[in-house]
Scaffold this active site. Sequence first.
Site, PDB file in Angstrom:
ATOM      1  N   HIS A  80       0.817  -1.163   0.032  1.00 32.49           N
ATOM      2  CA  HIS A  80       0.052   0.125  -0.147  1.00 32.49           C
ATOM      3  C   HIS A  80       0.759   1.324   0.093  1.00 32.49           C
ATOM      4  O   HIS A  80       0.440   2.327  -0.563  1.00 32.49           O
ATOM      5  CB  HIS A  80      -0.840   0.151   1.221  1.00 32.49           C
ATOM      6  CG  HIS A  80      -1.818  -1.116   1.351  1.00 32.49           C
ATOM      7  ND1 HIS A  80      -2.625  -1.403   0.056  1.00 32.49           N
ATOM      8  CD2 HIS A  80      -2.348  -1.975   2.484  1.00 32.49           C
ATOM      9  CE1 HIS A  80      -3.560  -2.379   0.631  1.00 32.49           C
ATOM     10  NE2 HIS A  80      -3.415  -2.866   1.900  1.00 32.49           N
ATOM     11  N   CYS A 103       3.901  -1.254  -4.135  1.00 33.80           N
ATOM     12  CA  CYS A 103       3.395  -1.900  -5.301  1.00 33.80           C
ATOM     13  C   CYS A 103       3.759  -0.730  -6.448  1.00 33.80           C
ATOM     14  O   CYS A 103       3.618   0.240  -6.192  1.00 33.80           O
ATOM     15  CB  CYS A 103       1.768  -2.140  -5.364  1.00 33.80           C
ATOM     16  SG  CYS A 103       1.347  -2.562  -7.131  1.00 33.80           S
ATOM     17  N   HIS A 131      -8.107   4.441   4.198  1.00 30.93           N
ATOM     18  CA  HIS A 131      -7.210   3.224   3.684  1.00 30.93           C
ATOM     19  C   HIS A 131      -5.773   3.605   3.622  1.00 30.93           C
ATOM     20  O   HIS A 131      -5.348   4.851   3.234  1.00 30.93           O
ATOM     21  CB  HIS A 131      -7.788   3.021   2.124  1.00 30.93           C
ATOM     22  CG  HIS A 131      -6.975   1.500   1.689  1.00 30.93           C
ATOM     23  ND1 HIS A 131      -5.695   1.357   1.124  1.00 30.93           N
ATOM     24  CD2 HIS A 131      -7.738   0.450   1.970  1.00 30.93           C
ATOM     25  CE1 HIS A 131      -5.742   0.009   0.751  1.00 30.93           C
ATOM     26  NE2 HIS A 131      -6.813  -0.548   1.326  1.00 30.93           N
ATOM     27  N   GLU A 133      -3.557   2.977   1.384  1.00 28.22           N
ATOM     28  CA  GLU A 133      -2.824   3.411   0.072  1.00 28.22           C
ATOM     29  C   GLU A 133      -3.509   4.912  -0.325  1.00 28.22           C
ATOM     30  O   GLU A 133      -2.706   5.874  -0.686  1.00 28.22           O
ATOM     31  CB  GLU A 133      -3.694   2.586  -0.769  1.00 28.22           C
ATOM     32  CG  GLU A 133      -3.076   3.123  -2.477  1.00 28.22           C
ATOM     33  CD  GLU A 133      -4.001   2.357  -3.442  1.00 28.22           C
ATOM     34  OE1 GLU A 133      -4.248   2.908  -4.388  1.00 28.22           O
ATOM     35  OE2 GLU A 133      -4.511   1.253  -3.267  1.00 28.22           O
ATOM     36  N   CYS A 199      -5.955  -0.662 -10.555  1.00 29.15           N
ATOM     37  CA  CYS A 199      -5.267  -1.491 -10.798  1.00 29.15           C
ATOM     38  C   CYS A 199      -5.582  -2.531 -11.762  1.00 29.15           C
ATOM     39  O   CYS A 199      -6.564  -3.127 -11.725  1.00 29.15           O
ATOM     40  CB  CYS A 199      -4.651  -2.374  -9.537  1.00 29.15           C
ATOM     41  SG  CYS A 199      -3.793  -3.669  -9.724  1.00 29.15           S
ATOM     42  N   SER A 227     -10.373  -6.120   3.628  1.00 25.38           N
ATOM     43  CA  SER A 227      -9.790  -5.961   2.426  1.00 25.38           C
ATOM     44  C   SER A 227     -10.805  -5.467   1.297  1.00 25.38           C
ATOM     45  O   SER A 227     -11.737  -5.830   1.262  1.00 25.38           O
ATOM     46  CB  SER A 227      -9.651  -7.503   1.883  1.00 25.38           C
ATOM     47  OG  SER A 227      -9.020  -7.440   0.746  1.00 25.38           O
ATOM     48  N   ASN A 229     -10.312  -4.586  -1.860  1.00 23.09           N
ATOM     49  CA  ASN A 229     -10.344  -5.382  -3.178  1.00 23.09           C
ATOM     50  C   ASN A 229     -11.599  -6.382  -2.903  1.00 23.09           C
ATOM     51  O   ASN A 229     -12.172  -6.796  -3.883  1.00 23.09           O
ATOM     52  CB  ASN A 229      -9.259  -5.370  -3.949  1.00 23.09           C
ATOM     53  CG  ASN A 229      -8.652  -6.681  -3.205  1.00 23.09           C
ATOM     54  OD1 ASN A 229      -9.024  -7.850  -3.523  1.00 23.09           O
ATOM     55  ND2 ASN A 229      -7.609  -6.299  -2.329  1.00 23.09           N
ATOM     56  N   SER A 274      -5.326 -10.413  -1.826  1.00 21.27           N
ATOM     57  CA  SER A 274      -4.945 -10.760  -0.771  1.00 21.27           C
ATOM     58  C   SER A 274      -5.232 -12.079  -0.341  1.00 21.27           C
ATOM     59  O   SER A 274      -4.726 -12.413   0.955  1.00 21.27           O
ATOM     60  CB  SER A 274      -5.300  -9.446   0.378  1.00 21.27           C
ATOM     61  OG  SER A 274      -6.660  -9.421   0.514  1.00 21.27           O
TER      62      SER A 274
END
Length: 292
Positions: A80, A103, A131, A133, A199, A227, A229, A274
């Site tokens: 993140h 990432c 979050h 990120e 992404c 999570s 995503n 994840s």
Amino acid sequence: MTTATPTRPEVRIAERAGFCYGVRLAIDKAKHARDEGKPVTTLGQLVHNPGIKADLLERGIRTADLADQVEGGTLVIRAHGVPSSEMTALQSKGDLEVIDATCTWVIQSQKAAAELAEQGYTVCIIGHEDHPEIKGVRSYAGENHVVVDDLDRSTWERVPHTKKIGVLSQSTILPTKLEEFAAFCLRRCHDLRVVNTVCPVTLTRQANSVVLAGEVDAMVVVGGKNSSNTRELAVKCREVCDQVVHVEDADELAREHAGWLAGKERIGVTGGTSTPEVDLEAVRDRILALTV
């Protein structure tokens, strides 16, 4: 009198499911450093997955919530990323080895935020404000930026009426939500620039899972409840399948949804970026065991 033998359902795991490259790389870097005998700490959880967290802890890889809690040794920055000021402070610690596992896609988002700010755009970021990120990306966006929630449209009113707006998104939100937000921003400025920071791996996995969800009677989405995503993946699957459950692991499926499985002939299994492949296989095996 002949009694019909119940048949097991067909259980299919999505072709493109399991760890994404960024998460796998972060975990591998942490494990490699630990295998070399280094005292390893991760800044925040490397992955929102209970099983992997337990495995890392068993290996002696600790987790710190704040950079100030880390003194010496090796620190792994998760996929993140972290805010720019935090990274600078960490790298200035002479007794600390920093392994940056941010990432590459998140790094591109950080660079895009910095470039937009330098060019005079009000940077508007859509995602989940708390979050990690987003906390990292917004730190590169200068003073003139806002963050809005993709699920709470009332927060979009934070976007000012101004000349230039640059739009970014959290890497795991639905692309349709980014498009909707960009259209909203267009009505508030003269010069709009949108950088697609969703992404591509997330998109591919969502698309593959949605296809599978449309071909089965029920869908099990596997992954941590915190999570982002994985939650988004469950939302997408529900658009084409009205029988979808989100579980963290096979044990939760058996504990909470064993009865729900009854009578379903075709069941799909998928997971977020994840979620390791072994968790998907464990859920598949548990479904078969519960439907004997």
